[in-house]
Design an enzyme around this catalytic site. Structure first.
Site, PDB file in Angstrom:
ATOM      1  N   ASP A 134       0.802  -1.228   0.000  1.00 30.32           N
ATOM      2  CA  ASP A 134       0.000   0.000   0.000  1.00 30.32           C
ATOM      3  C   ASP A 134       0.830   1.270   0.000  1.00 30.32           C
ATOM      4  O   ASP A 134       0.299   2.352   0.265  1.00 30.32           O
ATOM      5  CB  ASP A 134      -0.940   0.008   1.210  1.00 30.32           C
ATOM      6  N   GLU A 135       2.105   1.174  -0.320  1.00 28.85           N
ATOM      7  CA  GLU A 135       2.962   2.351  -0.237  1.00 28.85           C
ATOM      8  C   GLU A 135       4.025   2.298  -1.329  1.00 28.85           C
ATOM      9  O   GLU A 135       4.588   1.238  -1.615  1.00 28.85           O
ATOM     10  CB  GLU A 135       3.621   2.405   1.141  1.00 28.85           C
TER      11      GLU A 135
END
Length: 341
Positions: A94-95
């Protein structure tokens, strides 16, 4: 992304919206993988023991991880990234870092690129994302945590030094709890305190990391966004339902870990000659022991033999049992003789 795993669960299960949610295992040794913002208000956070999380928040809703779902959503998000640039460096599901200096649509301002990406993520996944914008990785990463959730924050080069001066030292990349404690003992509490210290002093106290802290305090970070990250290690670990200390139990668990590590090494076509043993005690204190062999570690029996030798140098007893063991092979070349680190 904002509380990624928990946000996916709240998206997919309406009854979880607006209530405190923790994603992770609910057993006696369960750990919080992600906590929703509602849960964070009670002090619940990632990597916390689930038993503690439930004490802090008795109304906590615990849901198991659905990694296949999170991975699929992550794929949607990364597809959006690549609509704007192919210079994307994933950090996790998610990053990621994006270099949008020369982006595909030809948008002049990075802020506008970030707004469009955030909007498309919301439209296609139903989730919110936060963006940090700056001229280097260090500041962009810190900026991404400002104004969460669904936030966007820019650190302009002209204001960077003032911004860094006011940062708590705990916000610096690479400063964990133990390093922060040491810095506090040395009178370092902010970026301004760090900047006032000479390079020689920082390297004496923190080794090679001292140069990184020295540069970061001055807004210097020349690391490029790397589209291909070279894997440096492969590992696995196991948390036990009951603390262990007996030799037979430790040997059995290390044997299972060595077999699993062997499978992961072959699955990833990974080779290395250095093995690291991780031991976490009943009180959550942790140590590591490492050795570099004179050959590549590619067989479970070989890994187990070195793991047992490393374990023989570790203090374990009924008064100091073990709650977790881990093994990691690092991408190093064989040494002519085994080196104990």
């Amino acid at each position: 992304m904002d509380a990624f795993f928990a946000s996916v669960e709240q998206r997919d299960f309406p009854q979880l919206r607006g209530v405190p949610v923790a994603v992770g295992g609910d057993g006696p040794r369960g750990v919080v993988a992600t906590a929703s913002y509602e849960a964070r208000r009670f002090g619940v956070h990632s990597a916390m023991a689930m038993t503690k999380a439930k004490r802090l928040c008795p109304e906590l809703h615990i849901v198991p991880c659905r990694f296949s779902v999170y991975k699929a959503v992550s794929g949607q998000i990364h597809d959006i990234f690549h609509e704007y640039t192919d210079i994307v460096e994933p950090l996790s599901l998610d990053e990621a870092f994006l270099d949008v200096t020369h982006n595909k649509p030809g948008i002049e301002l990075a802020q506008q690129v970030a707004r469009e990406i955030k909007q498309k993520i919301r439209e296609r996944t139903g989730l919110t994302a936060s963006a940090g914008i700056s001229y280097c990785k260090f500041l962009a990463k810190i900026a991404s945590d400002y104004h969460k959730p669904d936030g966007m924050f820019t650190v302009h080069p002209v204001r960077a030094l003032d911004f860094i001066a006011g940062l708590p030292i705990e916000d610096f990349w690479g400063v964990g709890p133990k390093t922060a404690q040491k810095m506090h003992r040395l009178g370092i509490f902010t970026g301004a305190h760090l900047r006032a210290l000479p390079l020689g002093f920082l390297m004496k106290e923190f080794g090679k990391a001292g140069r990184i802290y020295h540069d970061f305090s001055r807004g210097i970070d020349t690391r490029p966004v790397e589209t291909e990250r070279v894997r440096k290690s492969v590992g696995c670990e196991e948390t036990f339902l009951t603390d262990i200390y007996a030799d037979d139990d430790i040997r059995r668990e290390l044997s299972a870990l060595a077999a699993e590590l062997d499978r992961r090494l072959h699955r990833n076509s990974f080779e290395g000659a250095s093995l690291t043993l991780k031991v976490k005690y009943f009180d959550f204190t942790q140590i590591t022991r490492s050795a570099t062999a004179d050959h590549l570690l590619v067989e479970a029996d070989d890994i187990l033999a070195i793991a047992l030798r490393l374990m023989s140098h570790v203090d374990v007893s009924p008064e100091r049992p073990v709650r977790l063991l881990g093994l990691t092979v690092n991408k190093t070349y064989p040494h002519p003789t085994t080196t104990w680190l």
